[in-house]
Write a protein that holds these residues in place. Sequence first.
Motif, short mmCIF file in Angstrom:
data_model
loop_
_atom_site.label_atom_id
_atom_site.label_comp_id
_atom_site.label_asym_id
_atom_site.label_seq_id
_atom_site.Cartn_x
_atom_site.Cartn_y
_atom_site.Cartn_z
N GLN A 155 0.82 -1.21 0.00
CA GLN A 155 0.00 0.00 0.00
C GLN A 155 0.86 1.27 0.00
OE1 GLN A 155 -2.08 1.19 3.48
NE2 GLN A 155 -3.85 1.99 2.35
N GLU A 156 1.94 1.24 0.77
CA GLU A 156 2.83 2.41 0.80
C GLU A 156 3.41 2.70 -0.57
OE1 GLU A 156 5.89 2.10 3.69
OE2 GLU A 156 4.51 2.02 5.40
N ASP A 157 3.67 1.64 -1.33
CA ASP A 157 4.25 1.81 -2.67
C ASP A 157 3.18 2.11 -3.72
OD1 ASP A 157 6.67 1.32 -1.52
OD2 ASP A 157 6.72 -0.81 -2.09
N GLY A 158 1.89 2.12 -3.31
CA GLY A 158 0.81 2.50 -4.21
C GLY A 158 0.29 1.39 -5.09
N TYR A 159 0.59 0.12 -4.76
CA TYR A 159 0.14 -0.99 -5.61
C TYR A 159 -1.25 -1.50 -5.21
CZ TYR A 159 4.92 -1.12 -7.34
OH TYR A 159 6.12 -0.77 -7.90
N THR A 160 -1.68 -1.26 -3.97
CA THR A 160 -3.01 -1.68 -3.52
C THR A 160 -3.74 -0.49 -2.92
OG1 THR A 160 -2.20 -2.34 -1.33
CG2 THR A 160 -2.24 -4.03 -3.04
N VAL A 193 0.46 -7.03 -9.70
CA VAL A 193 1.07 -5.92 -10.42
C VAL A 193 2.54 -5.79 -10.05
CG1 VAL A 193 1.03 -3.41 -10.73
CG2 VAL A 193 -1.12 -4.70 -10.63
N GLU A 194 2.85 -6.01 -8.76
CA GLU A 194 4.22 -5.93 -8.28
C GLU A 194 4.88 -7.31 -8.24
OE1 GLU A 194 7.83 -4.42 -6.64
OE2 GLU A 194 6.21 -3.61 -7.88
N TYR A 195 4.10 -8.31 -7.84
CA TYR A 195 4.64 -9.67 -7.71
C TYR A 195 3.82 -10.61 -8.60
CZ TYR A 195 6.77 -7.70 -3.50
OH TYR A 195 7.47 -6.91 -2.61
N PRO A 196 4.21 -10.82 -9.85
CA PRO A 196 3.43 -11.65 -10.77
C PRO A 196 3.24 -13.09 -10.29
CG PRO A 196 5.08 -10.36 -11.95
CD PRO A 196 5.39 -10.21 -10.49
N TRP A 197 4.13 -13.56 -9.46
CA TRP A 197 4.05 -14.94 -8.96
C TRP A 197 3.17 -15.07 -7.71
CZ3 TRP A 197 5.65 -14.49 -4.03
CH2 TRP A 197 6.55 -13.46 -3.74
N ALA A 198 2.56 -13.95 -7.26
CA ALA A 198 1.82 -13.97 -5.98
C ALA A 198 0.62 -14.91 -5.99
CB ALA A 198 1.37 -12.55 -5.63
N TRP A 199 0.11 -15.20 -7.21
CA TRP A 199 -1.06 -16.10 -7.29
C TRP A 199 -0.74 -17.48 -6.73
CZ3 TRP A 199 -0.64 -20.68 -9.92
CH2 TRP A 199 0.46 -20.80 -10.78
#
Length: 281
Positions: A155-160, A193-199
């Motif tokens: 959130q701090e980096d603006g991705y969520t 968006v930041e971590y494509p492998w997060a799924w």
Amino acid sequence: LTDKCSIVEDFYFQTFAVFLVVINTLILGIATMDFVTDHGPTWTLFHQIDMFFVVLFTIELLMLVKYRGLRHFRDLWQAFDAILILSTWIFLTVPQLQDFPVLRALRLVVKVQEMRNLVAALVGATRRLFAVGLLLLLIFYIFAVVFTNIFKDLQEDGYTEEDYFSRLDKTFFTLFQFMTLDSWSGVTKEIMVEYPWAWLPICAFIVVSSFVVINLFIAVICDSVAEVQRRDMEENLNQINSMLSMVEEKKEYDLRQLEDKIDELRELIMELRNERKQHSD
């Protein structure tokens, strides 16, 4: 009077009692609607109807106690039923507790055997459910620590848009959201968006928590219900066997009695023959 109270054991009386509980429960629900609460005379009418049901239930309890005596309260279900009825009088007289009479709906659990079996199954499965719950908590904790360490700055980096992982408690809430499958795909796409492998770890958590552990809960409950049903069947079979044994014993007793009567008749016939032979001589 005790003989008249024996009607409480009648099947049709018990069915009618269940019907009254259902009707009273529905009335308590209708009484929360605006056309009742906003209209004084209507609310008074519903209150009087509710009091009428409470009086009926109290009379039923007095009849049960009159017929069965104090042994009525040896059954924990019946004791619970009595507590529900008597506590209603407290709820109706104390203004702060007037929202609690709906607890009388729990009388359906006492009245319906299948519902009692289900509650007994849940109680019997408490230890196993607790073990499964601990397993689920352990899984939550492991994934919460991992996800907090990896995703805490999203959130701090603006991705969520929302803060999902900055603290352990927020991560726990997000994982609970994943487990219930509530908008999990939207959150996952934001993270990807930041971590494509997060799924991958998210799907792994969902599979383990939603499809494995939750099914363990269901399996434990189903197994406990089957165990309760098996015990009931064994009790019924034991009762049938006891009745058959009593019938067999009665038949054997009657047969012995009949054999004794036949022996007595034979002896009487022999005596008569001997007397007749003596007279003829």
